[in-house]
Design a protein around this motif. Structure first.
Motif, short mmCIF file in Angstrom:
data_model
loop_
_atom_site.label_atom_id
_atom_site.label_comp_id
_atom_site.label_asym_id
_atom_site.label_seq_id
_atom_site.Cartn_x
_atom_site.Cartn_y
_atom_site.Cartn_z
N LEU A 154 -4.16 3.37 -0.22
CA LEU A 154 -3.52 2.10 -0.14
C LEU A 154 -4.45 1.66 -1.98
N ILE A 155 -4.76 2.53 -2.48
CA ILE A 155 -4.71 2.59 -3.80
C ILE A 155 -3.89 2.28 -4.65
N PRO A 156 -3.39 1.32 -5.67
CA PRO A 156 -2.43 1.00 -6.63
C PRO A 156 -2.36 2.64 -7.07
N GLY A 157 -0.72 2.71 -6.94
CA GLY A 157 0.13 3.46 -7.89
C GLY A 157 0.21 5.33 -7.12
N VAL A 158 -0.94 4.90 -6.05
CA VAL A 158 -1.20 6.32 -5.61
C VAL A 158 0.74 6.76 -4.86
N LEU A 159 1.11 6.01 -3.80
CA LEU A 159 2.03 6.19 -3.67
C LEU A 159 3.71 5.56 -4.64
N ASN A 160 4.24 6.18 -4.43
CA ASN A 160 6.01 5.80 -5.54
C ASN A 160 6.26 4.86 -5.56
N ASP A 161 6.06 4.68 -3.58
CA ASP A 161 6.65 2.97 -3.82
C ASP A 161 5.69 1.70 -3.85
N GLU A 162 5.83 0.64 -4.17
CA GLU A 162 3.83 0.30 -4.28
C GLU A 162 4.19 -0.56 -3.21
N THR A 163 5.24 -1.12 -2.20
CA THR A 163 5.08 -2.25 -1.20
C THR A 163 5.18 -0.81 -0.44
N SER A 164 4.63 0.08 0.14
CA SER A 164 5.20 0.98 1.04
C SER A 164 3.75 0.42 2.06
N ALA A 165 2.88 1.11 1.66
CA ALA A 165 2.00 0.73 2.34
C ALA A 165 1.84 -0.82 2.86
N LEU A 166 1.89 -1.28 2.19
CA LEU A 166 1.78 -2.29 2.79
C LEU A 166 3.10 -2.61 4.06
N THR A 167 3.53 -2.20 4.52
CA THR A 167 4.22 -2.18 5.34
C THR A 167 4.36 -1.08 6.76
N ASP A 168 3.36 -0.70 6.13
CA ASP A 168 3.12 0.53 7.44
C ASP A 168 2.30 -0.55 8.61
N SER A 169 2.65 0.27 10.26
CA SER A 169 2.06 -0.69 10.96
C SER A 169 0.64 -0.39 10.90
N PHE A 170 0.62 -1.87 11.34
CA PHE A 170 -1.27 -1.94 12.17
C PHE A 170 -2.06 -3.02 10.49
N GLN A 171 -0.33 -3.11 10.15
CA GLN A 171 -1.36 -4.08 8.48
C GLN A 171 -0.46 -5.32 9.13
N ASP A 172 -0.99 -6.34 9.03
CA ASP A 172 -0.84 -7.76 10.34
C ASP A 172 -0.75 -7.23 11.48
N TYR A 173 -1.05 -6.72 12.29
CA TYR A 173 -1.94 -6.47 13.61
C TYR A 173 -0.23 -6.15 13.93
N LEU A 174 0.58 -5.76 13.57
CA LEU A 174 1.62 -5.57 13.72
C LEU A 174 2.43 -3.47 13.49
N LEU A 175 3.36 -3.24 14.75
CA LEU A 175 3.88 -1.75 14.14
C LEU A 175 4.68 -2.15 13.56
N ALA A 176 5.21 -0.45 13.24
CA ALA A 176 6.57 -0.91 12.25
C ALA A 176 7.68 -0.80 12.46
N PRO A 177 8.12 -1.19 12.18
CA PRO A 177 9.82 -1.24 13.23
C PRO A 177 10.67 0.07 13.17
N PRO A 178 11.46 0.22 13.85
CA PRO A 178 12.57 1.56 13.74
C PRO A 178 13.23 1.80 12.28
N VAL A 179 12.91 2.63 12.10
CA VAL A 179 13.26 2.83 10.09
C VAL A 179 14.77 4.41 11.08
N TYR A 180 15.89 4.41 9.94
CA TYR A 180 17.26 5.18 10.55
C TYR A 180 17.33 5.60 8.83
N THR A 181 18.20 6.95 9.06
CA THR A 181 18.76 7.62 7.47
C THR A 181 20.44 8.16 7.77
N ARG A 182 20.68 8.92 7.08
CA ARG A 182 22.38 9.04 6.93
C ARG A 182 22.32 10.82 8.32
N PRO A 183 22.79 10.12 8.74
CA PRO A 183 24.11 9.57 9.02
C PRO A 183 24.21 8.65 9.36
#
Length: 238
Positions: A154-183
């Motif tokens: 959670l420390i700023p700068g640790v993760l490459n994407d600064e917004t990544s930790a803020l959208t993790d499961s349990f932030q705001d008491y919600l689980l993260a949504p499904p994610v997809y990638t190619r294909p």
């Protein structure tokens, strides 16, 4: 952030802090974790750190003197925001606690072992007691690694994407949504069309609704804490 961990079995903690995000955090100078072998602070040839419990019963108890000496030696080097004891009867660790602890600069974690520590250690030094769940491990080392990982990322700068930790499961008491990638299509299974649309507002709306739905279905206890009633969900869709 600096985290000191006191352990009877320090070897258990070598792996978690030598790889991935935790290793990068130290390489970037954002977090330092040091593990201290409690036996280095014990006296006598056997370097004994445990003894029989007063009153009898099975199991051994971690002795006062080595722990006290270790903590007070470390306190001469820095002032700790929290001195944490990992124990099954502690407060259950969750994301809000991780968020709060990540704001600190210096933490000291004492790993429980055997039947735990002499109660007077808890009374004299410990400022926070943490459990990672309603189950018992062989010692507090793995639990301490879990806590440290959750905090450091959670420390700023640790993760490459600064917004990544803020959208993790349990932030705001919600689980993260499904994610997809190619294909986009695999064995007849397709990625939701909205995620391919490039329409940011619609994508965010889909993700929020999916997050709410997944939390309500899988973790109704967590959903209740979110405060998202029917009216709240409708307002978020607007």
């Amino acid at each position: 952030m600096h985290i000191d961990i006191i352990s009877v079995v320090p070897g258990l903690l070598e792996g978690p802090f030598s790889h991935s995000i935790l290793k990068r955090a130290e390489e970037k100078g954002l977090a330092t974790v040091r593990v201290h072998n409690l036996r280095d602070y014990a006296t006598g040839k056997q370097k004994q750190v445990d003894d029989y419990a007063y009153g009898g019963g099975a199991g051994m108890v971690m002795m006062i003197e080595p722990i006290s000496l270790c903590i007070e030696t470390l306190q001469k080097e820095r002032t700790y925001d929290e001195i944490i004891y990992m124990t099954p009867d502690g407060e259950t660790f969750d994301q809000p606690m991780a968020n709060a602890l990540s704001m600190n600069q210096n933490l000291l974690i004492l790993c429980g072992h055997y039947k735990g520590v002499d109660e007077r250690i808890r009374q004299r030094y410990i400022t926070k007691e943490i459990s990672i769940g309603d189950f018992v491990l062989s010692g507090g080392e793995l639990a301490a690694a879990v806590v440290a990982d959750a905090i450091i990322r959670l420390i700023p700068g640790v993760l490459n994407d600064e917004t990544s930790a803020l959208t993790d499961s349990f932030q705001d008491y919600l689980l993260a949504p499904p994610v997809y990638t190619r294909p986009a299509e695999w064995q007849g299974m397709e990625v939701p069309e909205v995620l391919l649309s490039g329409h940011e507002a619609k994508i965010n709306e889909w993700r929020f609704e999916a997050s709410v739905r997944r939390t309500r279905e899988r973790r109704p206890d967590l959903f209740a804490k979110s405060g998202l009633g029917e009216s709240d969900k409708k307002s978020n869709k607007k």
